[in-house]
Design a protein around this motif. Structure first.
Motif, PDB file in Angstrom:
ATOM      1  N   PHE A  41       0.846  -1.195   0.000  1.00 46.64           N
ATOM      2  CA  PHE A  41       0.000   0.000   0.000  1.00 46.64           C
ATOM      3  C   PHE A  41       0.878   1.241   0.000  1.00 46.64           C
ATOM      4  O   PHE A  41       2.051   1.180   0.374  1.00 46.64           O
ATOM      5  CB  PHE A  41      -0.931   0.022   1.222  1.00 46.64           C
ATOM      6  CG  PHE A  41      -0.205   0.174   2.528  1.00 46.64           C
ATOM      7  CD1 PHE A  41       0.040   1.434   3.062  1.00 46.64           C
ATOM      8  CD2 PHE A  41       0.241  -0.938   3.224  1.00 46.64           C
ATOM      9  CE1 PHE A  41       0.716   1.576   4.266  1.00 46.64           C
ATOM     10  CE2 PHE A  41       0.918  -0.811   4.420  1.00 46.64           C
ATOM     11  CZ  PHE A  41       1.159   0.451   4.945  1.00 46.64           C
ATOM     12  N   GLY A  42       0.306   2.340  -0.431  1.00 44.19           N
ATOM     13  CA  GLY A  42       1.026   3.606  -0.412  1.00 44.19           C
ATOM     14  C   GLY A  42       0.806   4.408  -1.674  1.00 44.19           C
ATOM     15  O   GLY A  42      -0.276   4.397  -2.260  1.00 44.19           O
ATOM     16  N   GLU A  52       5.744   3.400   0.858  1.00 45.43           N
ATOM     17  CA  GLU A  52       4.702   2.843   1.700  1.00 45.43           C
ATOM     18  C   GLU A  52       4.300   3.901   2.716  1.00 45.43           C
ATOM     19  O   GLU A  52       5.110   4.307   3.555  1.00 45.43           O
ATOM     20  CB  GLU A  52       5.202   1.589   2.423  1.00 45.43           C
ATOM     21  CG  GLU A  52       4.134   0.909   3.243  1.00 45.43           C
ATOM     22  CD  GLU A  52       4.622  -0.371   3.878  1.00 45.43           C
ATOM     23  OE1 GLU A  52       4.700  -0.392   5.131  1.00 45.43           O
ATOM     24  OE2 GLU A  52       4.912  -1.324   3.131  1.00 45.43           O
ATOM     25  N   THR A  53       3.069   4.379   2.605  1.00 42.84           N
ATOM     26  CA  THR A  53       2.582   5.437   3.485  1.00 42.84           C
ATOM     27  C   THR A  53       1.065   5.481   3.439  1.00 42.84           C
ATOM     28  O   THR A  53       0.458   4.981   2.489  1.00 42.84           O
ATOM     29  CB  THR A  53       3.151   6.814   3.078  1.00 42.84           C
ATOM     30  OG1 THR A  53       2.722   7.802   4.021  1.00 42.84           O
ATOM     31  CG2 THR A  53       2.703   7.216   1.682  1.00 42.84           C
ATOM     32  N   THR A  54       0.460   6.084   4.444  1.00 45.68           N
ATOM     33  CA  THR A  54      -0.971   6.358   4.425  1.00 45.68           C
ATOM     34  C   THR A  54      -1.224   7.868   4.369  1.00 45.68           C
ATOM     35  O   THR A  54      -2.364   8.295   4.391  1.00 45.68           O
ATOM     36  CB  THR A  54      -1.686   5.760   5.651  1.00 45.68           C
ATOM     37  OG1 THR A  54      -1.073   6.264   6.834  1.00 45.68           O
ATOM     38  CG2 THR A  54      -1.630   4.240   5.627  1.00 45.68           C
ATOM     39  N   SER A  55      -0.168   8.664   4.287  1.00 40.71           N
ATOM     40  CA  SER A  55      -0.267  10.118   4.131  1.00 40.71           C
ATOM     41  C   SER A  55       0.002  10.463   2.674  1.00 40.71           C
ATOM     42  O   SER A  55       1.072  10.168   2.153  1.00 40.71           O
ATOM     43  CB  SER A  55       0.747  10.833   5.022  1.00 40.71           C
ATOM     44  OG  SER A  55       0.465  10.593   6.380  1.00 40.71           O
ATOM     45  N   GLU A 129      -9.897  12.237   5.070  1.00 41.43           N
ATOM     46  CA  GLU A 129      -9.727  10.785   5.135  1.00 41.43           C
ATOM     47  C   GLU A 129     -10.415  10.103   3.954  1.00 41.43           C
ATOM     48  O   GLU A 129     -11.592  10.335   3.692  1.00 41.43           O
ATOM     49  CB  GLU A 129     -10.301  10.238   6.441  1.00 41.43           C
ATOM     50  CG  GLU A 129     -10.052   8.748   6.617  1.00 41.43           C
ATOM     51  CD  GLU A 129     -10.517   8.243   7.954  1.00 41.43           C
ATOM     52  OE1 GLU A 129      -9.723   8.271   8.909  1.00 41.43           O
ATOM     53  OE2 GLU A 129     -11.696   7.843   8.042  1.00 41.43           O
ATOM     54  N   THR A 131     -11.018   6.187   2.187  1.00 43.94           N
ATOM     55  CA  THR A 131     -10.976   4.757   2.470  1.00 43.94           C
ATOM     56  C   THR A 131     -11.140   3.990   1.169  1.00 43.94           C
ATOM     57  O   THR A 131     -12.085   4.232   0.422  1.00 43.94           O
ATOM     58  CB  THR A 131     -12.095   4.341   3.448  1.00 43.94           C
ATOM     59  OG1 THR A 131     -11.983   5.112   4.643  1.00 43.94           O
ATOM     60  CG2 THR A 131     -11.999   2.855   3.784  1.00 43.94           C
ATOM     61  N   LYS A 144      -8.117   0.044   3.493  1.00 39.73           N
ATOM     62  CA  LYS A 144      -7.018   0.872   3.996  1.00 39.73           C
ATOM     63  C   LYS A 144      -7.495   2.312   3.993  1.00 39.73           C
ATOM     64  O   LYS A 144      -8.103   2.770   3.034  1.00 39.73           O
ATOM     65  CB  LYS A 144      -5.779   0.701   3.102  1.00 39.73           C
ATOM     66  CG  LYS A 144      -4.508   1.210   3.717  1.00 39.73           C
ATOM     67  CD  LYS A 144      -4.057   0.253   4.779  1.00 39.73           C
ATOM     68  CE  LYS A 144      -2.699   0.606   5.301  1.00 39.73           C
ATOM     69  NZ  LYS A 144      -2.365  -0.124   6.500  1.00 39.73           N
ATOM     70  N   LYS A 145      -7.196   3.023   5.075  1.00 43.30           N
ATOM     71  CA  LYS A 145      -7.526   4.442   5.187  1.00 43.30           C
ATOM     72  C   LYS A 145      -6.290   5.268   4.850  1.00 43.30           C
ATOM     73  O   LYS A 145      -5.184   4.913   5.255  1.00 43.30           O
ATOM     74  CB  LYS A 145      -8.009   4.780   6.594  1.00 43.30           C
ATOM     75  CG  LYS A 145      -9.334   4.143   6.937  1.00 43.30           C
ATOM     76  CD  LYS A 145      -9.788   4.555   8.321  1.00 43.30           C
ATOM     77  CE  LYS A 145     -11.047   3.827   8.747  1.00 43.30           C
ATOM     78  NZ  LYS A 145     -12.194   4.051   7.944  1.00 43.30           N
ATOM     79  N   PHE A 146      -6.506   6.364   4.128  1.00 45.38           N
ATOM     80  CA  PHE A 146      -5.432   7.270   3.744  1.00 45.38           C
ATOM     81  C   PHE A 146      -5.812   8.692   4.149  1.00 45.38           C
ATOM     82  O   PHE A 146      -6.981   9.074   4.033  1.00 45.38           O
ATOM     83  CB  PHE A 146      -5.190   7.215   2.226  1.00 45.38           C
ATOM     84  CG  PHE A 146      -4.693   5.882   1.758  1.00 45.38           C
ATOM     85  CD1 PHE A 146      -3.328   5.620   1.699  1.00 45.38           C
ATOM     86  CD2 PHE A 146      -5.574   4.879   1.399  1.00 45.38           C
ATOM     87  CE1 PHE A 146      -2.864   4.379   1.286  1.00 45.38           C
ATOM     88  CE2 PHE A 146      -5.125   3.638   0.983  1.00 45.38           C
ATOM     89  CZ  PHE A 146      -3.762   3.392   0.924  1.00 45.38           C
ATOM     90  N   GLN A 147      -4.845   9.427   4.618  1.00 47.27           N
ATOM     91  CA  GLN A 147      -5.056  10.826   4.956  1.00 47.27           C
ATOM     92  C   GLN A 147      -4.473  11.661   3.823  1.00 47.27           C
ATOM     93  O   GLN A 147      -3.260  11.717   3.644  1.00 47.27           O
ATOM     94  CB  GLN A 147      -4.371  11.171   6.296  1.00 47.27           C
ATOM     95  CG  GLN A 147      -4.758  12.506   6.844  1.00 47.27           C
ATOM     96  CD  GLN A 147      -6.252  12.603   7.158  1.00 47.27           C
ATOM     97  OE1 GLN A 147      -6.861  11.680   7.665  1.00 47.27           O
ATOM     98  NE2 GLN A 147      -6.844  13.726   6.851  1.00 47.27           N
TER      99      GLN A 147
END
Length: 153
Positions: A41-42, A52-55, A129, A131, A144-147
């Motif tokens: 993910f990312g 790889e990040t959720t930001s 946010e 999703t 997966k949630k991303f900001q």
């Protein structure tokens, strides 16, 4: 001395209760799917994982999300619903705010698929946010949630 022992005992009980919750599944964000497996993910560039990040900094052409595969050996193919939930995009061609977009797909065991979103139009650039989720026909899912944020602020 007595205060230290009591503090140590309380800390030990708290740690054990958190571990127990995680062990029985109450400490996790979402139960693990038996049919779907997240590969990575990312942020992606040219269909390869860049970081790889959720930001996620919002910018035209930026792609984010996750890749997954079907791991259930009992099903050669399966129908899934891939959904993107945003904080709300205002499509200038419509009068409603778009919060959710879903597509159906047939996937095959062992192949890697993308559950991604690419900012292609200015009106899609919305911070907050997001999703991304894949749901099987029997109700199992991975998400997966991303900001998403504005790097100019």
């Amino acid at each position: 001395m007595y205060v230290r022992l009591v503090s140590l005992a309380l800390a030990t009980m708290l740690l054990c209760s958190c571990s127990a919750l995680s062990f029985i599944g109450l400490g996790d964000d979402e139960p693990e799917s038996k049919q779907l497996q997240m590969v990575d993910f990312g942020i992606y560039e040219d269909q390869s994982l860049k970081i790889e990040t959720t930001s996620v900094p919002m910018a035209l052409g930026k792609t984010f999300g996750f890749r997954f595969k079907l791991v259930n050996p009992d099903a050669a193919t399966m129908k899934v619903v891939i959904s993107t939930v945003s904080p709300g995009m205002i499509n200038p061609e419509k009068t409603d705010v778009e919060f959710k977009n879903e597509i159906e797909a047939d996937i095959r065991v062992g192949e890697i698929y993308g559950c991604t979103f690419t900012f292609e139009r200015k009106w899609e650039l919305v911070d907050g946010e997001w999703t991304l989720e894949v749901r099987t026909e029997n109700g199992e899912s991975i998400s997966k949630k991303f900001q998403v944020y504005n790097p100019q602020q």
